[in-house]
Design a protein around this motif. Sequence first.
Motif, mmCIF file in Angstrom:
data_model
loop_
_atom_site.group_PDB
_atom_site.id
_atom_site.type_symbol
_atom_site.label_atom_id
_atom_site.label_comp_id
_atom_site.label_asym_id
_atom_site.label_seq_id
_atom_site.Cartn_x
_atom_site.Cartn_y
_atom_site.Cartn_z
ATOM 1 N N TRP A 123 0.814 -1.212 0.000
ATOM 2 C CA TRP A 123 0.000 0.000 0.000
ATOM 3 C C TRP A 123 0.853 1.269 0.000
ATOM 4 C CZ3 TRP A 123 -4.800 -0.805 -1.269
ATOM 5 C CH2 TRP A 123 -5.392 -2.033 -0.981
ATOM 6 N N THR A 124 2.129 1.132 0.324
ATOM 7 C CA THR A 124 2.990 2.320 0.338
ATOM 8 C C THR A 124 3.294 2.815 -1.066
ATOM 9 O OG1 THR A 124 5.086 1.078 0.286
ATOM 10 C CG2 THR A 124 4.077 1.474 2.444
ATOM 11 N N ARG A 125 3.036 1.996 -2.070
ATOM 12 C CA ARG A 125 3.373 2.363 -3.446
ATOM 13 C C ARG A 125 2.153 2.824 -4.245
ATOM 14 N NH1 ARG A 125 6.517 -2.958 -5.094
ATOM 15 N NH2 ARG A 125 7.124 -1.785 -6.970
ATOM 16 N N GLY A 126 1.030 3.001 -3.569
ATOM 17 C CA GLY A 126 -0.146 3.572 -4.221
ATOM 18 C C GLY A 126 -0.951 2.561 -5.014
ATOM 19 N N HIS A 127 -2.122 2.986 -5.429
ATOM 20 C CA HIS A 127 -2.992 2.191 -6.295
ATOM 21 C C HIS A 127 -3.853 3.141 -7.091
ATOM 22 C CE1 HIS A 127 -5.547 2.982 -2.757
ATOM 23 N NE2 HIS A 127 -6.578 2.882 -3.595
ATOM 24 N N ARG A 128 -4.444 2.656 -8.153
ATOM 25 C CA ARG A 128 -5.307 3.503 -8.979
ATOM 26 C C ARG A 128 -6.443 2.669 -9.551
ATOM 27 N NH1 ARG A 128 -3.205 3.235 -14.556
ATOM 28 N NH2 ARG A 128 -1.387 1.869 -14.575
ATOM 29 N N PHE A 129 -7.590 3.316 -9.740
ATOM 30 C CA PHE A 129 -8.759 2.642 -10.282
ATOM 31 C C PHE A 129 -8.856 2.869 -11.790
ATOM 32 C CE2 PHE A 129 -9.808 2.917 -5.808
ATOM 33 C CZ PHE A 129 -10.309 1.643 -5.574
#
Length: 326
Positions: free
Chosen positions: A43-49
């Motif tokens: 989760w430290t590296r982000g996510h995108r929808f």
Amino acid sequence: MIEDTDPSAPTVDYDSPWKEAVEHHFQDFLAFYFPEAHTGVDWTRGHRFLDQELAQAVQDAALGRRYVDKLAAVHRHQGIKDWVYIHIEIQGGHDNTFAKRMFTYNDRLFDRYDRPIGSLAVLADDSRTWRPDSYSYEVFGCRHGFAYPLVKLVDYAPRLEALLEDHNPFALVTAAHLLTRQTRGDVTQRYAAKWRLARLLYERDWDRQRIIDLFAVIDWMMRLPAELEAQLWQALTTLERNKHMRYVTSVERIGYARGHQEGLAEGRRVEAIALVRKQLARRLGELPPVLDRRLEDLSVDEVEALSEALLDFSAIGDLEQWLAQP
């Protein structure tokens, strides 16, 4: 999240508040329903929808009756730099084609991205036995199979009180689903359950957006007759005043409350405009004030027509052109 004919039954499936709750609180969603997937994400590296990409990839596949489909790109641990993808389906009712649809979506997404696709399913139907967690076929010695993690909301029924004490927001969403089922046909009990859930929102040390998002889901599930809705809004207003906060009954809910006071027809129009605003914002970004104000003058039929037309919009100019039509 049930099918029935009482005033509390949800009236919107695909564009439900579930969608915003999952997107705004994605980590909590995975942690509650799919802890293995949650643990595997960095989760430290982000996510995108990637909802628009999902729609394009599966646009000609049968939809069935669902509440949400989401596609998210995430990183895994162990120093793997490339994205992988998580596809989520929240299914609202029994559908014999569901497993095949999960198989089809996974296959098409893999073909599009050439990356691993983790498909996850939440079933919100009433059946305790329907558990479509795999799809396969065999022909001429060729075997092709697909299995995916599955969560059934009815399985949480024995844990209702524990859910109400759990501080994961989707524990409260699940409790709301179960209480909606339990109070079917009994608006007095439905009111008591909805008021209890609303009070719990204010007792948690949660930020304003989380409270609004979760109340939107609860409100969508637990519809009440107009007079009880008005009673609930008054109770919430008093609660907010006593706690010196303005969340649920602030500007986001004024149009809805006024709609009940002025008539159910106007209430439906206000809700429809609020929904189409969100759809437009997702597709086009923030609307210019002059265009946003013009939405207020649309009738229910016009809003419904716009909600269909906007699927083809790609720029603000498309909305301007649509609104300029006679």
